[in-house]
Design an enzyme around this catalytic site. Structure first.
Site, PDB file in Angstrom:
ATOM      1  N   SER A  64       5.532 -44.638  48.850  1.00 36.99           N
ATOM      2  CA  SER A  64       5.446 -43.808  48.246  1.00 36.99           C
ATOM      3  C   SER A  64       3.826 -44.069  47.628  1.00 36.99           C
ATOM      4  O   SER A  64       3.352 -45.475  47.097  1.00 36.99           O
ATOM      5  CB  SER A  64       6.292 -44.101  46.495  1.00 36.99           C
ATOM      6  N   LYS A  83       5.284 -39.266  46.275  1.00 38.03           N
ATOM      7  CA  LYS A  83       4.471 -39.960  45.005  1.00 38.03           C
ATOM      8  C   LYS A  83       5.472 -40.205  43.863  1.00 38.03           C
ATOM      9  O   LYS A  83       5.710 -38.751  43.951  1.00 38.03           O
ATOM     10  CB  LYS A  83       2.772 -39.387  44.629  1.00 38.03           C
ATOM     11  N   ALA A 128      -5.136 -49.414  41.586  1.00 35.57           N
ATOM     12  CA  ALA A 128      -4.257 -49.575  40.310  1.00 35.57           C
ATOM     13  C   ALA A 128      -4.598 -48.168  39.899  1.00 35.57           C
ATOM     14  O   ALA A 128      -4.872 -47.893  39.019  1.00 35.57           O
ATOM     15  CB  ALA A 128      -4.863 -50.493  39.107  1.00 35.57           C
ATOM     16  N   CYS A 185       5.994 -51.034  39.809  1.00 33.47           N
ATOM     17  CA  CYS A 185       4.453 -50.676  40.085  1.00 33.47           C
ATOM     18  C   CYS A 185       4.089 -51.409  38.720  1.00 33.47           C
ATOM     19  O   CYS A 185       4.600 -51.881  37.647  1.00 33.47           O
ATOM     20  CB  CYS A 185       4.854 -48.998  39.437  1.00 33.47           C
ATOM     21  N   THR A 189       3.562 -53.218  45.937  1.00 31.66           N
ATOM     22  CA  THR A 189       2.780 -53.858  46.148  1.00 31.66           C
ATOM     23  C   THR A 189       2.284 -56.046  45.575  1.00 31.66           C
ATOM     24  O   THR A 189       3.114 -55.572  44.726  1.00 31.66           O
ATOM     25  CB  THR A 189       1.303 -53.396  45.488  1.00 31.66           C
ATOM     26  N   GLY A 238       5.451 -53.200  53.598  1.00 33.70           N
ATOM     27  CA  GLY A 238       4.429 -53.950  53.071  1.00 33.70           C
ATOM     28  C   GLY A 238       3.587 -54.437  54.202  1.00 33.70           C
ATOM     29  O   GLY A 238       3.671 -54.828  55.434  1.00 33.70           O
TER      30      GLY A 238
END
Lengths: 257, 300
Positions: free
Chosen positions: B20, B44, B69, B128, B191, B241
């Site tokens: 995403s 997304k 970010a 997030c 992340t 990842g």
């Protein structure tokens, strides 16, 4: 339409301190417009993101794109070490380009500042206007690309140190030379673009400015490279347009910079 | 040769989806990538209303990866349902919609709105690192994670994947909390929170100061977490990842992932998803693996 392909470097040289002039044979050439850019991928595996490099010249007959860029980091440093015959991965053309048809029948002023000079070259070749004047701003007498511009329009120079042309910036030059100006198309550092936006709004003239922002994907997916807009943007409807997709060229009144 | 996998009753033609936020809703990459080749497209994050996201600079490169970010800029669920779902329905691929919110109510609004839409699964973004409220707060506290999962499960019409944060002490505890809340699957990792300083300007590179790190440098951390999480729960795991190629994808599957997602690699190579799909097929042929399901969690 964009293409992802492997191009072949046909020539590469340093034309000024830290400024690289690189031509690449690529089939996407026929699709390219002045003001668009190409994402160029480094080969070094620790340097992963492609670099957005503006198109300086488009040679459709030879199927070659010319890029003139400054060495600013690891990616551009790697590109600078490449040799003619080396291959490089490219994605493009990216972005919208300059709306050069907006200059028809008008006095057009094209402005390039510093490393914003190169994308103005192809624009000066393709723009059709009543009169075209090109203003180039440099730090000193290192006037890279200046000779290339002389073929296509009247060229005025501004230098910060006053060594050539008007001492000061491109707007000082525009005002002091009394250049006819109905529409401006510009690329350069943010302070220059802010000054052009203010100048154009004050005079009530159209100005199209090419913005720069850090990018990751270059195709409009990651939303990394946005700029604030006065109107709702096309993608997210939140007044944040993507520089890589809706830009990099915006009507100055449409962006908050 | 069978490359299809089944997750919560949904059959995917192959185990490859997108992470995403790295692939939009497929529209932009659709110019290069045949979306029909993908097991699924994971979109997304979308919220109940449009979010403007963070100021720029939003992305920067780091050694072996990148920091972002973005702050979940998105057009809101109404535009998404009108524009993005019909776009994806043109393709023979499954649709996994990533859902974000600042409060439980906001997540529920999106989940409820999606109930009548032709999407195959929901992925709930509770991880997030780039938005101040909500989101990661639910993903770093086991009790909060279990609660939000069960609230969502009460109203969701599609199977629910909880996307976990790696920014926790024990990933197994978070996986268990998601399962306890009724999650149908989990996905990880989001992340890893990072930071980069411009030493010449003595300033943070990202406007948000911190950003989420992705890219190949985080892969060993992600593989370890997928292994730990998949061995802590009975529900299936989507692993991601730092996946760049088929070998990376296979490594995640051997660690315990039923599906894998390609993220930042899309930026580094727009054909990455297709290369992973084709590479898995080639690897299976070469290694006489007739069914990809054989390798899931096979590491010993």
């Amino acid at each position: 339409m964009k293409k992802y392909e492997t191009g072949v470097i046909t020539s590469i040289k340093e034309i000024s301190a830290g400024i690289i002039d690189m031509s690449v044979k690529a089939s996407m050439t026929s699709l390219c417009l002045p003001g668009q850019f190409v994402m160029i991928y480094p080969n070094d595996k620790s340097t992963l993101l492609p670099r957005p490099i503006s198109i300086c010249e488009i040679d459709k007959a030879k199927e070659e794109l010319r890029f003139v860029f400054r060495i600013v980091g690891k990616g551009t440093a790697e590109f600078s070490t490449m040799k003619a015959g080396d291959t490089v991965r490219l994605l493009g053309p990216a972005g919208n380009g300059f709306p050069f048809d907006r200059a028809e029948g008008k006095n057009a002023v094209l402005i390039g500042g510093g490393i914003g000079v190169p994308p103005i070259l192809e624009l000066s070749k393709q723009v059709k206007a009543k009169k075209v004047s090109t203003l180039l701003g440099y730090r000193n007498n290192d006037l890279f690309l200046k000779d290339d511009f002389d073929k296509y329009s009247d060229v005025y120079i501004a230098t910060e140190d006053g060594s050539v042309g008007t001492k000061g910036n491109v707007l000082d030059c525009l005002k002091s030379q009394d250049i006819p100006c109905d529409v401006i198309m510009a690329c350069g550092p943010m302070p220059m673009l802010r000054a052009i936006k203010a100048f154009a709004e004050e005079r009530g003239i159209e100005a199209y400015i090419s913005l720069e922002e850090r990018m990751a994907c270059g195709v409009g997916a990651c939303l990394g490279c946005v700029c604030k807009t006065t109107n709702k943007d096309h993608h997210s409807h939140v007044n944040n347009a993507r520089v890589c997709t809706e830009g990099p060229v915006f009507e100055a009144r449409e962006v908050e910079i | 040769m069978n490359t299809s996998v089944k997750l919560c009753g949904v059959e995917f033609k192959n185990p490859v989806t997108t992470a995403s936020g790295t692939f939009g809703s497929g529209m932009e990459y659709g110019e290069f990538v045949d979306l029909n080749r993908l097991g699924a497209v994971t979109t997304k994050g979308v919220a109940s209303v449009a979010w403007p996201g963070n100021p720029t600079v939003r992305v920067t490169e780091v050694y072996g990866g990148m920091l972002n970010a973005i702050g979940l800029q998105n057009p809101g669920i109404d535009v998404f349902c009108q524009r993005d779902i019909p776009f994806l329905k043109q393709y023979d691929t499954k649709i996994i919609v990533n859902v974000c919110g600042k409060t439980v109510e906001e997540y529920l609004k999106v989940v409820e709105r999606l109930a009548s839409e032709p999407v195959d699964m929901l992925e709930i973004n509770v991880s997030c690192p780039n938005v101040k409220e909500g989101a990661i707060a639910f993903g770093q506290d086991a009790k909060a994670l279990e609660n939000i999962t069960s609230e969502i499960k009460k109203i969701a019409k599609q199977p629910v994947i909880m996307k976990l944060s790696p920014n926790v002490t024990r990933i197994a505890d978070m996986a268990k909390a998601a399962q306890a809340g009724g999650a149908d699957a989990i996905s990880l990792i989001n992340t890893i929170t990072g930071m980069k300083i411009d030493i010449n300007r003595r300033k943070f590179v990202l406007a948000n100061k911190t950003g989420g790190m992705s890219g190949p440098a985080i892969k060993p951390v992600a593989v370890r977490m997928v292994y730990e999480a998949s061995h802590a729960v009975d529900i299936p795991v989507i692993g991601m990842g730092g996946i760049q190629n088929a070998e990376d994808a296979i490594e995640f599957m051997m660690a315990g992932a039923t599906m894998v997602a390609v993220g930042a690699a899309n930026f580094m190579n727009p054909m990455a998803t297709i290369e992973v799909v084709e590479g898995i097929e080639k690897w299976m042929q070469k290694n006489n693996v007739s069914d990809i399901n054989e390798i899931i969690g096979c590491v010993e």
